[in-house]
Write an enzyme that holds these catalytic residues in place. Sequence first.
Site, PDB file in Angstrom:
ATOM      1  N   HIS A 515       0.812  -1.217   0.000  1.00 26.35           N
ATOM      2  CA  HIS A 515       0.000   0.000   0.000  1.00 26.35           C
ATOM      3  C   HIS A 515       0.851   1.276   0.000  1.00 26.35           C
ATOM      4  CE1 HIS A 515      -3.754   1.973  -0.001  1.00 26.35           C
ATOM      5  NE2 HIS A 515      -4.433   1.071   0.691  1.00 26.35           N
ATOM      6  N   ASP A 519      -1.920   2.044  -4.631  1.00 26.44           N
ATOM      7  CA  ASP A 519      -3.227   2.264  -4.002  1.00 26.44           C
ATOM      8  C   ASP A 519      -4.256   1.272  -4.548  1.00 26.44           C
ATOM      9  OD1 ASP A 519      -2.328   4.378  -2.430  1.00 26.44           O
ATOM     10  OD2 ASP A 519      -2.662   5.826  -4.046  1.00 26.44           O
TER      11      ASP A 519
END
Length: 542
Positions: A515, A519
């Site tokens: 992450h 995204d």
Amino acid sequence: MAEVITMPRLSDTMEEGTVAKWLKKVGDKVEEGDILAEIETDKATMEFESFHEGTLLHIGIQEGEGAPVDSLLAIIGNAGEDISSLLNGGSAPAKEEAKETPIPKAEEKAAAPKAAASIPAGVEIVTMPRLSDTMEEGTVASWLKKVGDKVEEGDILAEIETDKATMEFESFYSGVLLYIGIKEGEGAPVDSLLAIIGPEGTDVDAVLNAQSGGSTASSTPAEEAPKAEAPKTETATETVTVTQDGHRILASPLAKKIASDKGINLANVKGSGDHGRIVKKDVENYQPSAAPASAPAAQTTAAAAPVAPMNLPVGQESVEEVKNSTMRKVIAKRLGESKFTAPHYYLTIEVDMDNAKASREQINNLPDTKVSFNDMVLKACAMALKKHPQVNTSWNGDTTVYKHHVHMGVAVAVEDGLVVPVIKFADQLTLSQLGTAVKDLAGRARTKKIKPDEMEGSTFTVSNLGMFGILEFTSIINQPNSAILSVGAIVEKPVVKNGQIVVGSTMTVTLACDHRTVDGATGAQFLQTLRAYLENPVTMLA
């Protein structure tokens, strides 16, 4: 961040080195494991590998020039990076202080003249070498000589596993191998007693007593004393399989690199080195017409089969403790670091594989052509990465590194654990070329013939357990990648098409993302592109 590479200490007596040849020039891309230069030591000319990735920004020692150990050899970093502070000595004090820490060891060695004086003339103590700038200990993967063998200067004594790779270790002395201090599979700190070389008939007990009694730098523990009592008995059972056929090919790293660049199959090259080892000149002088008609018969040594556990009485407990291999320890360390440093999240989609099955059948009907569903997944991933470069990145703290090339890692299960061979420039290969590359790398990985540089530099990884009937699973990211794709089995089941329930073939894939760099929306868009390619394979052939 730029990395300063210093003149390495490639032998236990080396004080300075001379750059015989640079194999990279300023501006060249450098991968971890690439040969940077050939360096002449006080004993021999050796290949020096890079332990960093990036661009070669500066060369500090030109070809033919010599410099002391720890002198500035090169700087590797990001293209265009400002290295003026490094060149102007901005980090020199820190480097010098860091390099000064081993001085006590040097003083210890210097403080042991009595031990050296008591060692017979012609006897040489060989210690565990420091084969990388971060190496603290090494493991002997295999001995290519056994006690009693004649050793010439330049012969390969052993293969040593470092924290980076398995490397060949050459002898800097001539004589008879009198004693082996570290057995195959055992590890020991740098500077530990590795072997003793000297004249035949030398009293090994006296040498060991002198070495252990007069110097602490040898790192020979007191519990090794029993070895001194019967060195020949303990090492007589050590055997080494050395063949030059399909089962094993001995070649120097430079010879392997040149052969790879020229597309030469090393199995067809006759080696002129020790034990038929292929060296640089053998590859450079190779002519296809000189290829042997058939490989010599393999000479193998039967390995002891593991003992199967006995049938135990009902209610009796039994445990067995097995020493972890270097590979298993590295896997545990790297996957643990990945899982607990990279914030993983997972995205799963189902792919209609009906068109893929039909396309594969048509492709495999062509002469001399055979592709697998895994090849199609790899090709689709490679093409999707070019459309979504954010997935083809690495987290680097203050920066994100975008890889403009696609090096596809393919997870392969082997006896000791898991390895990830890397298909370089996968996006530039056809389906059949991908299939050939995967079979070659996976086959050599399972037989432990794959080279360290063939398992480095991946930008994305695919793990496929579909052949084991696994429908869906998640994987741990193979850092420094930003993502890994888990591929399940193709199954037939009822699906809805055009408002009708029909039998269809589907496959579930799961993308694990870091992450910090990828995204959720970016990962989802990547999977949409991947699905489009797999559900319409003709788009991958356009």
